[in-house]
Design a protein around this motif. Structure first.
Motif, PDB file in Angstrom:
ATOM      1  N   ARG A  56       0.829  -1.212   0.000  1.00 18.89           N
ATOM      2  CA  ARG A  56       0.000   0.000   0.000  1.00 18.89           C
ATOM      3  C   ARG A  56       0.859   1.256   0.000  1.00 18.89           C
ATOM      4  NH1 ARG A  56      -4.696  -1.746   4.298  1.00 18.89           N
ATOM      5  NH2 ARG A  56      -5.822  -3.113   2.879  1.00 18.89           N
ATOM      6  N   ALA A  57       1.973   1.219   0.723  1.00 17.41           N
ATOM      7  CA  ALA A  57       2.842   2.391   0.808  1.00 17.41           C
ATOM      8  C   ALA A  57       3.517   2.670  -0.526  1.00 17.41           C
ATOM      9  CB  ALA A  57       3.885   2.194   1.898  1.00 17.41           C
ATOM     10  N   SER A  58       3.890   1.635  -1.235  1.00 16.04           N
ATOM     11  CA  SER A  58       4.635   1.827  -2.478  1.00 16.04           C
ATOM     12  C   SER A  58       3.769   1.669  -3.714  1.00 16.04           C
ATOM     13  CB  SER A  58       5.781   0.816  -2.552  1.00 16.04           C
ATOM     14  OG  SER A  58       5.264  -0.494  -2.722  1.00 16.04           O
ATOM     15  N   GLY A  59       2.601   1.082  -3.549  1.00 11.71           N
ATOM     16  CA  GLY A  59       1.756   0.821  -4.707  1.00 11.71           C
ATOM     17  C   GLY A  59       2.034  -0.527  -5.329  1.00 11.71           C
ATOM     18  N   MET A  60       3.153  -1.141  -4.959  1.00  9.06           N
ATOM     19  CA  MET A  60       3.486  -2.465  -5.482  1.00  9.06           C
ATOM     20  C   MET A  60       4.587  -3.088  -4.626  1.00  9.06           C
ATOM     21  SD  MET A  60       5.515  -1.388  -8.882  1.00  9.06           S
ATOM     22  CE  MET A  60       7.227  -1.817  -8.940  1.00  9.06           C
ATOM     23  N   ILE A  61       4.725  -4.379  -4.759  1.00 12.85           N
ATOM     24  CA  ILE A  61       5.797  -5.105  -4.085  1.00 12.85           C
ATOM     25  C   ILE A  61       6.818  -5.463  -5.151  1.00 12.85           C
ATOM     26  CG2 ILE A  61       6.382  -7.195  -2.797  1.00 12.85           C
ATOM     27  CD1 ILE A  61       3.476  -7.248  -1.845  1.00 12.85           C
ATOM     28  N   THR A  62       8.075  -5.186  -4.894  1.00 12.49           N
ATOM     29  CA  THR A  62       9.099  -5.484  -5.899  1.00 12.49           C
ATOM     30  C   THR A  62       9.234  -6.994  -6.064  1.00 12.49           C
ATOM     31  OG1 THR A  62      10.908  -5.575  -4.304  1.00 12.49           O
ATOM     32  CG2 THR A  62      10.391  -3.412  -5.244  1.00 12.49           C
ATOM     33  N   MET A  63       9.664  -7.391  -7.248  1.00 17.77           N
ATOM     34  CA  MET A  63       9.870  -8.808  -7.524  1.00 17.77           C
ATOM     35  C   MET A  63      10.937  -9.374  -6.592  1.00 17.77           C
ATOM     36  SD  MET A  63       8.646 -11.199  -9.363  1.00 17.77           S
ATOM     37  CE  MET A  63       7.948 -10.542 -10.850  1.00 17.77           C
ATOM     38  N   GLU A  64      11.968  -8.570  -6.301  1.00 11.41           N
ATOM     39  CA  GLU A  64      13.027  -9.017  -5.386  1.00 11.41           C
ATOM     40  C   GLU A  64      12.458  -9.298  -4.002  1.00 11.41           C
ATOM     41  OE1 GLU A  64      16.787  -6.919  -3.299  1.00 11.41           O
ATOM     42  OE2 GLU A  64      16.792  -6.842  -5.493  1.00 11.41           O
ATOM     43  N   ASN A  65      11.583  -8.409  -3.528  1.00 12.74           N
ATOM     44  CA  ASN A  65      10.956  -8.583  -2.223  1.00 12.74           C
ATOM     45  C   ASN A  65      10.083  -9.846  -2.218  1.00 12.74           C
ATOM     46  OD1 ASN A  65       9.807  -8.299   0.274  1.00 12.74           O
ATOM     47  ND2 ASN A  65       9.038  -6.243  -0.048  1.00 12.74           N
ATOM     48  N   ALA A  66       9.306 -10.036  -3.279  1.00 16.59           N
ATOM     49  CA  ALA A  66       8.458 -11.225  -3.377  1.00 16.59           C
ATOM     50  C   ALA A  66       9.305 -12.492  -3.409  1.00 16.59           C
ATOM     51  CB  ALA A  66       7.570 -11.141  -4.618  1.00 16.59           C
ATOM     52  N   HIS A  67      10.390 -12.473  -4.180  1.00 10.91           N
ATOM     53  CA  HIS A  67      11.276 -13.641  -4.243  1.00 10.91           C
ATOM     54  C   HIS A  67      11.897 -13.931  -2.881  1.00 10.91           C
ATOM     55  CE1 HIS A  67      12.019 -13.550  -8.868  1.00 10.91           C
ATOM     56  NE2 HIS A  67      10.803 -13.920  -8.551  1.00 10.91           N
ATOM     57  N   GLN A  68      12.287 -12.891  -2.154  1.00 10.52           N
ATOM     58  CA  GLN A  68      12.889 -13.094  -0.837  1.00 10.52           C
ATOM     59  C   GLN A  68      11.891 -13.727   0.121  1.00 10.52           C
ATOM     60  OE1 GLN A  68      16.196 -12.674  -0.125  1.00 10.52           O
ATOM     61  NE2 GLN A  68      15.585 -13.831   1.669  1.00 10.52           N
ATOM     62  N   ILE A  69      10.648 -13.268   0.079  1.00 13.41           N
ATOM     63  CA  ILE A  69       9.606 -13.854   0.932  1.00 13.41           C
ATOM     64  C   ILE A  69       9.421 -15.335   0.607  1.00 13.41           C
ATOM     65  CG2 ILE A  69       7.125 -13.820   1.431  1.00 13.41           C
ATOM     66  CD1 ILE A  69       7.310 -10.732   1.020  1.00 13.41           C
ATOM     67  N   ILE A  70       9.372 -15.644  -0.696  1.00 14.26           N
ATOM     68  CA  ILE A  70       9.209 -17.046  -1.113  1.00 14.26           C
ATOM     69  C   ILE A  70      10.411 -17.863  -0.663  1.00 14.26           C
ATOM     70  CG2 ILE A  70       9.105 -18.569  -3.130  1.00 14.26           C
ATOM     71  CD1 ILE A  70       7.450 -16.286  -4.480  1.00 14.26           C
ATOM     72  N   ARG A  71      11.626 -17.326  -0.859  1.00 13.79           N
ATOM     73  CA  ARG A  71      12.825 -18.059  -0.425  1.00 13.79           C
ATOM     74  C   ARG A  71      12.804 -18.327   1.080  1.00 13.79           C
ATOM     75  NH1 ARG A  71      15.658 -14.020  -3.367  1.00 13.79           N
ATOM     76  NH2 ARG A  71      15.923 -14.715  -5.504  1.00 13.79           N
ATOM     77  N   ASP A  72      12.409 -17.302   1.839  1.00 14.13           N
ATOM     78  CA  ASP A  72      12.345 -17.460   3.296  1.00 14.13           C
ATOM     79  C   ASP A  72      11.336 -18.537   3.681  1.00 14.13           C
ATOM     80  OD1 ASP A  72      14.219 -15.458   3.502  1.00 14.13           O
ATOM     81  OD2 ASP A  72      12.765 -13.907   4.100  1.00 14.13           O
ATOM     82  N   LYS A  73      10.184 -18.563   3.020  1.00 20.28           N
ATOM     83  CA  LYS A  73       9.143 -19.542   3.353  1.00 20.28           C
ATOM     84  C   LYS A  73       9.554 -20.947   2.956  1.00 20.28           C
ATOM     85  CE  LYS A  73       6.394 -17.407   5.656  1.00 20.28           C
ATOM     86  NZ  LYS A  73       6.189 -17.832   7.018  1.00 20.28           N
ATOM     87  N   TYR A  74      10.285 -21.082   1.858  1.00 18.83           N
ATOM     88  CA  TYR A  74      10.704 -22.410   1.383  1.00 18.83           C
ATOM     89  C   TYR A  74      12.045 -22.820   1.935  1.00 18.83           C
ATOM     90  CZ  TYR A  74       6.916 -22.250  -2.002  1.00 18.83           C
ATOM     91  OH  TYR A  74       5.700 -22.178  -2.603  1.00 18.83           O
ATOM     92  N   ASN A  75      12.616 -21.982   2.800  1.00 20.42           N
ATOM     93  CA  ASN A  75      13.945 -22.234   3.366  1.00 20.42           C
ATOM     94  C   ASN A  75      14.964 -22.450   2.255  1.00 20.42           C
ATOM     95  OD1 ASN A  75      13.025 -22.108   6.054  1.00 20.42           O
ATOM     96  ND2 ASN A  75      12.285 -24.206   5.895  1.00 20.42           N
ATOM     97  N   ALA A  76      14.857 -21.665   1.187  1.00 21.72           N
ATOM     98  CA  ALA A  76      15.763 -21.808   0.053  1.00 21.72           C
ATOM     99  C   ALA A  76      16.954 -20.862   0.154  1.00 21.72           C
ATOM    100  CB  ALA A  76      15.009 -21.549  -1.247  1.00 21.72           C
ATOM    101  N   GLY A  77      17.041 -20.149   1.281  1.00 26.65           N
ATOM    102  CA  GLY A  77      18.177 -19.282   1.530  1.00 26.65           C
ATOM    103  C   GLY A  77      18.283 -18.171   0.572  1.00 26.65           C
TER     104      GLY A  77
END
Length: 78
Positions: free
Chosen positions: A57-78
């Protein structure tokens, strides 16, 4: 796309499937499948979800890098 139908019966489901067939829409009933379908990984915690929503909401979008980091963190992919 996943739809959840509420307060319906078999007749209404049959009507929906007939409509989909008539209009060349491919629908599948997943409850009848023996395999449970689920997404791998852990769901976001309420705090993580709130933080993600606030950032978008603050930025209007989530960066692809941020989304990838969240996915990596959830999948424990480092």
């Amino acid at each position: 796309m996943l739809l959840q139908l509420e307060n319906t019966d078999k007749d209404n489901i049959d009507k929906l499937l007939a409509f989909a067939k008539q209009n060349h829409l491919q629908l599948s009933i997943i409850d009848d499948v023996e395999n449970n379908i689920h997404l791998p990984g852990k769901p976001l915690s309420p705090e993580e979800l709130t933080k993600l929503i606030e950032k978008s909401r603050a930025s209007g979008m989530i960066t692809m890098e941020n989304a990838h980091q969240i996915i990596r963190d959830k999948y424990n992919a480092g």
